[in-house]
Design a protein around this motif. Structure first.
Motif, PDB file in Angstrom:
ATOM      1  N   THR A 296       0.836  -1.185   0.000  1.00  0.00           N
ATOM      2  CA  THR A 296       0.000   0.000   0.000  1.00  0.00           C
ATOM      3  C   THR A 296       0.879   1.245   0.000  1.00  0.00           C
ATOM      4  O   THR A 296       1.753   1.394   0.856  1.00  0.00           O
ATOM      5  N   ILE A 297       0.634   2.112  -0.962  1.00  0.00           N
ATOM      6  CA  ILE A 297       1.433   3.325  -1.131  1.00  0.00           C
ATOM      7  C   ILE A 297       0.499   4.525  -1.145  1.00  0.00           C
ATOM      8  O   ILE A 297      -0.549   4.500  -1.791  1.00  0.00           O
ATOM      9  N   ALA A 298       0.886   5.603  -0.469  1.00  0.00           N
ATOM     10  CA  ALA A 298       0.140   6.848  -0.504  1.00  0.00           C
ATOM     11  C   ALA A 298       0.949   7.900  -1.252  1.00  0.00           C
ATOM     12  O   ALA A 298       2.158   8.028  -1.038  1.00  0.00           O
TER      13      ALA A 298
ATOM     14  N   HIS B 210      -5.119   0.089  -8.429  1.00  0.00           N
ATOM     15  CA  HIS B 210      -4.440  -1.179  -8.164  1.00  0.00           C
ATOM     16  C   HIS B 210      -3.675  -1.553  -9.438  1.00  0.00           C
ATOM     17  O   HIS B 210      -4.255  -1.681 -10.507  1.00  0.00           O
ATOM     18  N   ARG B 211      -2.379  -1.681  -9.314  1.00  0.00           N
ATOM     19  CA  ARG B 211      -1.550  -1.913 -10.485  1.00  0.00           C
ATOM     20  C   ARG B 211      -0.522  -3.002 -10.197  1.00  0.00           C
ATOM     21  O   ARG B 211      -0.114  -3.222  -9.060  1.00  0.00           O
TER      22      ARG B 211
ATOM     23  N   VAL C 131       0.410  -3.172  -6.372  1.00  0.00           N
ATOM     24  CA  VAL C 131       0.439  -1.952  -5.584  1.00  0.00           C
ATOM     25  C   VAL C 131      -0.970  -1.407  -5.426  1.00  0.00           C
ATOM     26  O   VAL C 131      -1.706  -1.279  -6.405  1.00  0.00           O
ATOM     27  N   SER C 132      -1.351  -1.117  -4.190  1.00  0.00           N
ATOM     28  CA  SER C 132      -2.575  -0.371  -3.927  1.00  0.00           C
ATOM     29  C   SER C 132      -2.157   1.056  -3.607  1.00  0.00           C
ATOM     30  O   SER C 132      -1.484   1.290  -2.600  1.00  0.00           O
ATOM     31  N   ALA C 133      -2.517   1.972  -4.466  1.00  0.00           N
ATOM     32  CA  ALA C 133      -2.057   3.349  -4.319  1.00  0.00           C
ATOM     33  C   ALA C 133      -3.228   4.286  -4.065  1.00  0.00           C
ATOM     34  O   ALA C 133      -4.269   4.185  -4.715  1.00  0.00           O
ATOM     35  N   LEU C 134      -3.046   5.196  -3.130  1.00  0.00           N
ATOM     36  CA  LEU C 134      -4.028   6.227  -2.829  1.00  0.00           C
ATOM     37  C   LEU C 134      -3.399   7.576  -3.082  1.00  0.00           C
ATOM     38  O   LEU C 134      -2.388   7.921  -2.479  1.00  0.00           O
TER      39      LEU C 134
ATOM     40  N   ILE D 124       4.953   8.237  -1.172  1.00  0.00           N
ATOM     41  CA  ILE D 124       5.631   8.998  -2.227  1.00  0.00           C
ATOM     42  C   ILE D 124       5.144  10.434  -2.080  1.00  0.00           C
ATOM     43  O   ILE D 124       4.001  10.751  -2.416  1.00  0.00           O
ATOM     44  N   HIS D 125       5.989  11.280  -1.520  1.00  0.00           N
ATOM     45  CA  HIS D 125       5.624  12.675  -1.288  1.00  0.00           C
ATOM     46  C   HIS D 125       6.158  13.510  -2.450  1.00  0.00           C
ATOM     47  O   HIS D 125       7.376  13.576  -2.674  1.00  0.00           O
TER      48      HIS D 125
END
Length: 290
Positions: free
Chosen positions: A42-44, A82-83, A94-97, A125-126
């Motif tokens: 999980t990535i934000a 979701h990729r 990857v679940s990315a928000l 990832i800022h």
């Protein structure tokens, strides 16, 4: 972490070398739609309005650089995706928000959501852009220009850039505070990439950007008085949390940037090959952290 800033700076320098490397020596990475049965991370994606979060997310998802065209629209609500990222022989789900950049209830709710017990990300990832934020409407542009004009009414690109940098720093400091204050984030968060987007617009000053964002390894024990606020905030985050950090330049779309209708726009200083090399290096950095 204080003894690892030399590695962070080396990662930045590797991205610069990737742009200069012959095309035949560059590795290739891909992205695709997620399928079941893969390791999930999980990535934000966080950052200020107009920094390029959605552009970067789309570039990573689609595995390529957009050439010209319209810039992506502003995000008013959280975007989920979701990729599968194919990093060499490694296939990762990857679940990315993407947290909306607008200062609104939706943004605060999204931040609360991603730092909660069950959804706290493994990585953040800022996205920052060294003051080259896209301003989404005329009213907001007028606010920026009024604040950036000097006492004689003169407006310069550097003044606008400085105005955006102050907001960018405040936003990053708030993120660091929320990480520090949230138990779920303390337990789950393992890494952060500071993605310095729109690097193609400032390639002639890319070393200055590095000195603004990346702490100096030699100054770990006693940071210099001239150290930027961003470097100080990043250093403090690393000193108080067991997370790995990378800071890398990245570009996702070749577009010109306009600080104001009355000022000459900034044009990309790289071609699609160079920007593609930055994206490729970003993938490899991500692979090392996952």
């Amino acid at each position: 972490m204080s003894d690892s800033w030399s590695e962070v700076r080396a990662g930045w320098d590797a991205a610069i070398r990737a742009v200069d490397a012959p095309a035949g020596r560059r590795s290739q990475v891909q992205a695709g739609m997620a399928r079941p049965g893969l390791v999930r991370h999980t990535i934000a994606f966080t950052g200020e309005p107009g920094a390029g979060k959605t552009m970067l997310f789309q570039a990573l998802s689609e595995g390529g650089v957009r050439l010209g065209g319209e810039e992506t629209k502003k995000s008013l609500v959280p975007e989920m995706g979701h990729r599968n990222l194919v990093l060499g022989s490694l296939r990762i789900r990857v679940s990315a928000l993407v947290v909306p950049g607008q200062v609104a209830q939706e943004r605060d709710r999204a931040m609360t959501r991603i730092l909660s017990e069950h959804t706290s990300p493994k990585g953040i990832i800022h996205v920052v852009c060294w003051g080259h934020n896209k301003v989404w409407n005329r009213a907001n542009q007028n606010v920026v220009e009024r604040a950036a004009r000097d006492s004689s009414g003169v407006l310069t690109p550097e003044a606008i850039r400085s105005w955006h940098l102050e907001k960018e720093l405040a936003d990053f400091e708030t993120l660091c505070e929320r990480i520090q204050e949230t138990r779920a984030a303390q337990r789950s968060l393992r890494w952060m990439i500071v993605a310095v987007s729109k690097a193609d617009l400032v390639w002639d000053r890319i070393d200055e950007a590095r000195e603004y964002y990346v702490p100096d390894a030699d100054a770990a024990a006693q940071p210099p008085p001239s150290e930027s606020g961003f470097r100080t905030a990043l250093r403090d985050l690393a000193d108080h949390n067991d997370i790995r950090i990378a800071v890398v330049p990245i570009s996702s779309q070749l577009l010109r940037h306009s600080f104001s209708d009355s000022l000459r726009p900034r044009l990309s200083q790289l071609d699609s090959t160079g920007v593609g090399a930055l994206l490729d290096h970003f993938y490899r950095t991500l692979k090392e952290l996952l």
